[in-house]
Design a protein around this motif. Sequence first.
Motif, mmCIF file in Angstrom:
data_model
loop_
_atom_site.group_PDB
_atom_site.id
_atom_site.type_symbol
_atom_site.label_atom_id
_atom_site.label_comp_id
_atom_site.label_asym_id
_atom_site.label_seq_id
_atom_site.Cartn_x
_atom_site.Cartn_y
_atom_site.Cartn_z
ATOM 1 N N GLY A 436 18.868 50.914 32.429
ATOM 2 C CA GLY A 436 19.930 49.955 32.899
ATOM 3 C C GLY A 436 20.806 49.749 31.553
ATOM 4 O O GLY A 436 22.196 49.472 31.976
ATOM 5 N N ARG A 437 20.365 49.259 30.560
ATOM 6 C CA ARG A 437 21.090 48.535 29.592
ATOM 7 C C ARG A 437 21.969 49.854 28.818
ATOM 8 O O ARG A 437 22.858 49.551 28.817
ATOM 9 C CB ARG A 437 20.131 48.186 28.560
ATOM 10 N N GLN A 438 21.245 50.888 28.905
ATOM 11 C CA GLN A 438 21.965 51.856 27.965
ATOM 12 C C GLN A 438 23.259 52.494 28.818
ATOM 13 O O GLN A 438 24.285 52.656 28.565
ATOM 14 C CB GLN A 438 21.046 53.287 27.894
ATOM 15 N N ASP A 439 22.919 52.736 30.014
ATOM 16 C CA ASP A 439 23.928 53.170 31.194
ATOM 17 C C ASP A 439 25.160 51.975 31.299
ATOM 18 O O ASP A 439 26.351 52.396 31.234
ATOM 19 C CB ASP A 439 23.373 53.373 32.465
ATOM 20 N N LEU A 493 17.029 49.013 43.656
ATOM 21 C CA LEU A 493 17.508 48.323 42.616
ATOM 22 C C LEU A 493 17.618 48.976 41.511
ATOM 23 O O LEU A 493 18.293 48.899 40.406
ATOM 24 C CB LEU A 493 16.751 46.813 42.373
ATOM 25 N N GLU A 494 16.476 50.068 41.047
ATOM 26 C CA GLU A 494 16.162 50.639 39.931
ATOM 27 C C GLU A 494 17.503 51.791 39.897
ATOM 28 O O GLU A 494 17.831 52.082 38.680
ATOM 29 C CB GLU A 494 14.859 51.440 39.911
ATOM 30 N N ARG A 495 17.919 52.006 40.728
ATOM 31 C CA ARG A 495 19.140 53.015 41.134
ATOM 32 C C ARG A 495 20.471 52.400 40.593
ATOM 33 O O ARG A 495 21.239 53.170 40.439
ATOM 34 C CB ARG A 495 19.165 53.583 42.283
ATOM 35 N N LEU A 496 20.273 51.265 40.673
ATOM 36 C CA LEU A 496 21.852 50.545 40.162
ATOM 37 C C LEU A 496 22.095 50.589 38.943
ATOM 38 O O LEU A 496 21.201 50.700 37.880
ATOM 39 C CB LEU A 496 21.757 49.069 40.691
ATOM 40 N N ILE A 497 23.283 50.889 38.502
ATOM 41 C CA ILE A 497 23.908 50.890 37.308
ATOM 42 C C ILE A 497 25.011 49.854 37.136
ATOM 43 O O ILE A 497 26.106 50.230 37.637
ATOM 44 C CB ILE A 497 24.447 52.338 36.822
ATOM 45 N N PRO A 498 24.868 48.624 36.949
ATOM 46 C CA PRO A 498 25.834 47.636 36.907
ATOM 47 C C PRO A 498 26.984 47.927 35.951
ATOM 48 O O PRO A 498 26.831 48.520 35.038
ATOM 49 C CB PRO A 498 25.081 46.353 36.438
ATOM 50 N N GLN A 499 27.983 47.289 36.170
ATOM 51 C CA GLN A 499 29.246 47.671 35.530
ATOM 52 C C GLN A 499 29.670 46.845 34.344
ATOM 53 O O GLN A 499 30.541 47.208 33.654
ATOM 54 C CB GLN A 499 30.522 47.285 36.641
ATOM 55 N N ASP A 500 28.787 46.066 34.081
ATOM 56 C CA ASP A 500 28.866 45.374 32.815
ATOM 57 C C ASP A 500 27.452 45.261 32.266
ATOM 58 O O ASP A 500 26.419 45.077 32.986
ATOM 59 C CB ASP A 500 29.536 43.998 32.840
ATOM 60 N N ALA A 501 27.387 44.744 30.793
ATOM 61 C CA ALA A 501 26.381 44.630 30.061
ATOM 62 C C ALA A 501 25.485 43.567 30.550
ATOM 63 O O ALA A 501 24.210 43.442 30.572
ATOM 64 C CB ALA A 501 26.325 44.850 28.651
ATOM 65 N N ASP A 502 25.982 42.160 30.897
ATOM 66 C CA ASP A 502 25.263 41.180 31.281
ATOM 67 C C ASP A 502 24.621 41.422 32.540
ATOM 68 O O ASP A 502 23.492 41.002 32.859
ATOM 69 C CB ASP A 502 26.184 40.036 31.293
ATOM 70 N N ARG A 503 25.255 42.066 33.512
ATOM 71 C CA ARG A 503 24.745 42.255 34.799
ATOM 72 C C ARG A 503 23.694 43.436 34.656
ATOM 73 O O ARG A 503 22.552 42.877 35.271
ATOM 74 C CB ARG A 503 25.593 42.853 35.669
ATOM 75 N N ALA A 504 23.618 44.260 33.722
ATOM 76 C CA ALA A 504 22.502 45.077 33.335
ATOM 77 C C ALA A 504 21.155 44.269 32.961
ATOM 78 O O ALA A 504 20.049 44.570 33.319
ATOM 79 C CB ALA A 504 23.157 46.224 32.523
ATOM 80 N N SER A 505 21.699 43.437 32.201
ATOM 81 C CA SER A 505 20.331 42.649 31.607
ATOM 82 C C SER A 505 19.817 41.699 32.773
ATOM 83 O O SER A 505 18.799 41.600 32.716
ATOM 84 C CB SER A 505 20.882 41.715 30.611
ATOM 85 N N ALA A 518 21.546 37.153 28.023
ATOM 86 C CA ALA A 518 22.630 38.073 28.771
ATOM 87 C C ALA A 518 22.354 37.921 30.104
ATOM 88 O O ALA A 518 23.430 37.793 30.936
ATOM 89 C CB ALA A 518 22.496 39.443 28.203
ATOM 90 N N GLY A 519 21.335 37.759 30.549
ATOM 91 C CA GLY A 519 20.704 37.793 32.145
ATOM 92 C C GLY A 519 21.358 36.491 32.513
ATOM 93 O O GLY A 519 21.806 36.553 33.646
ATOM 94 N N GLU A 524 24.726 32.818 35.433
ATOM 95 C CA GLU A 524 25.622 31.624 35.651
ATOM 96 C C GLU A 524 27.160 31.934 36.121
ATOM 97 O O GLU A 524 27.833 31.333 36.835
ATOM 98 C CB GLU A 524 25.956 31.048 34.355
ATOM 99 N N THR A 525 27.644 33.265 35.651
ATOM 100 C CA THR A 525 28.710 33.568 35.987
ATOM 101 C C THR A 525 28.664 34.009 37.704
ATOM 102 O O THR A 525 29.803 33.556 38.265
ATOM 103 C CB THR A 525 29.451 35.067 35.243
#
Length: 634
Positions: A436-439, A493-505, A518-519, A524-525
């Motif tokens: 997730g982080r890499q993607d 959830l494991e198939r999700l690839i969030p659109q920004d790094a913080d969400r991936a964290s 980052a998470g 907070e956002t």
Amino acid sequence: MSLPPGFLDELRNRVPISRMIGRKVVWDLRKSNQARGDWWAPCPFHQEKSASFHCDDQKGFYYCFGCHAKGDALTFLREADGLSFMEAVKVLAAEVGMTVPQQDPQARERSDRRTRLFEVTEAALRWFRLQLQTGAASEARDYLARRGLDDETQQQFDIGFAPDNRHALGAALREKGFDEALIIEAGLCARPDGGGAAYDRFRGRIIFPIKDGQGRCIGFGGRAMDPNSFAKYLNSPETPLFDKGRNLYNIGQARSAVAKGQPLIVAEGYMDVIALSRAGFQGAVAPLGTAVTENQLHLMWRISPEPIIALDGDAAGQRAAQRLIDLALPLTGARQALRFAILPAGQDPDDLIKTAGQGAMTALLGDAKPLLDLLWSRETEGQNFDSPERKAALEQRLKDAIARIPDELTRQHYNEEIRRKRRELFGGSWQRGERGRQDSGRYRGRSRTGSAPVPIGATRLDGPNAGASLLEGASLLLCAFRPHLVAKVETRLERLIPQDADRASLLHDLLTGTESAAGARALETLRADAHLGLTPSVIRQQDEETAVTILSNLLDRLEAERAVGTELARAENEIQGEVDEGLTWRMQQIARARHLAERPDMEDSGDMNEDRDALSAQLQDWLSGEIWRKPPRG
């Protein structure tokens, strides 16, 4: 058998229930009201110090506010002493001098036969005890003395001796008037295959009587004095009284000890049980020459919700523990757990107590590990997880094992503990979190389809055009506040690839049970987003089923949104040429799938003009409110 109407009611009314229960508990006289027949005591069915067990003489019932055990006097006798229904009726009737109605002839014959078999085994027990005092038993007495079994211990466990004579016991029992067929049926003698006189099964052995929960002798175990004997230990064969897979050695004494607050300890053999009992651990039992069976597990759990399995630290003990893991997993749950205390290699309980003292055994029992720890050790110890494939294989084995647990809540806690252990073993590099982080870095600032990302707040969550970013944020936020839901949708959830790094964290933290800076920023956002507006008080109002349904709907719509994006990107490439029926059909199908995700309660009828569905309306109702504040831990 059926009993006459009113017989059981009269039986219950004649015996104050506190009289029967008072033999197993110590009443709290400060809390009890004896004049009103209102009694309180620590519960005899689970270990506790407070008096949460209530007994009401007027109503004739008991109830524990801790473990929720409840019933009448007959129920108590069955649960506390392991009696059958009719055995409990007879015990209660004998207490008040009532006569139990006669059974039908066949049942009465079977009952009489069992009574005669008990008479045979009790006569054999007394004969074995006498033989231990003879000159032929001198070596046996020396052995018992070396093991520290004094006269008091020998008497407590009714230890005896079978002389090395093929016909001594059989002849003695026949002299007492017992028929040879009855002696053979009791498992004490056997006839040769080639015919001839019956011979004694136990010869040249120290004898350990095996008793049921009522203290009646149902069989025997014998330890050979000859080191070259074919079998070091020999048990009675299966008989109408003795079923080795359904009984435990020392079950009666152990039940009484556990009722007084001692732990139930499951050792490997007779001598282990006796050694533990001599050292003060009187709640010790042992299986009868076989591995622990399912019936024995249920028998243990009737005595204690969390027996401690105390196995030798050698290879045989380890193998027994591994077999028990697979046996217990499909049975485990609330009030049906196991803990494991593995002794040092080469030592049994007697060795440990003699060399290190009673305190060492107390410490070992106090450090007993739950079943989950042994499962984890079995799947990880001595292995190298230096590749994604090996990590995936570990995860699959653990998932398969945990899936066998029938209780949903227990499975959830197992999954949470497994995630914690994975974090400890792999740190932040658990493969799916890393993916997730890499993607997330790969797609940072743009959607997976190459189109511009949908800005937060550009759409509403209840509308048909709710953007993937908002749906994704709502899903993550809901899981963050109710983390036990993660196990229910973990694969999705494991198939999700969030659109920004913080969400991936944040997603990685949810899947692994970790916390990262980052998470925390992503959380907070999301909390501060006015379109999400999730408040703890509103979320807590939702029951479990509703919360799961809402989360599943969010993920359905999110996956549909992303599918739309993917198909649109493909269509942009194909539209340059001639539009064919295949492209038109695919666009119709993806539109229908998207609409169905937004309308989970509507059949796929092709009608695309329906109003928004009730679930989305319900979703908007509880997604409104003040900005979500950080919930208290725990």
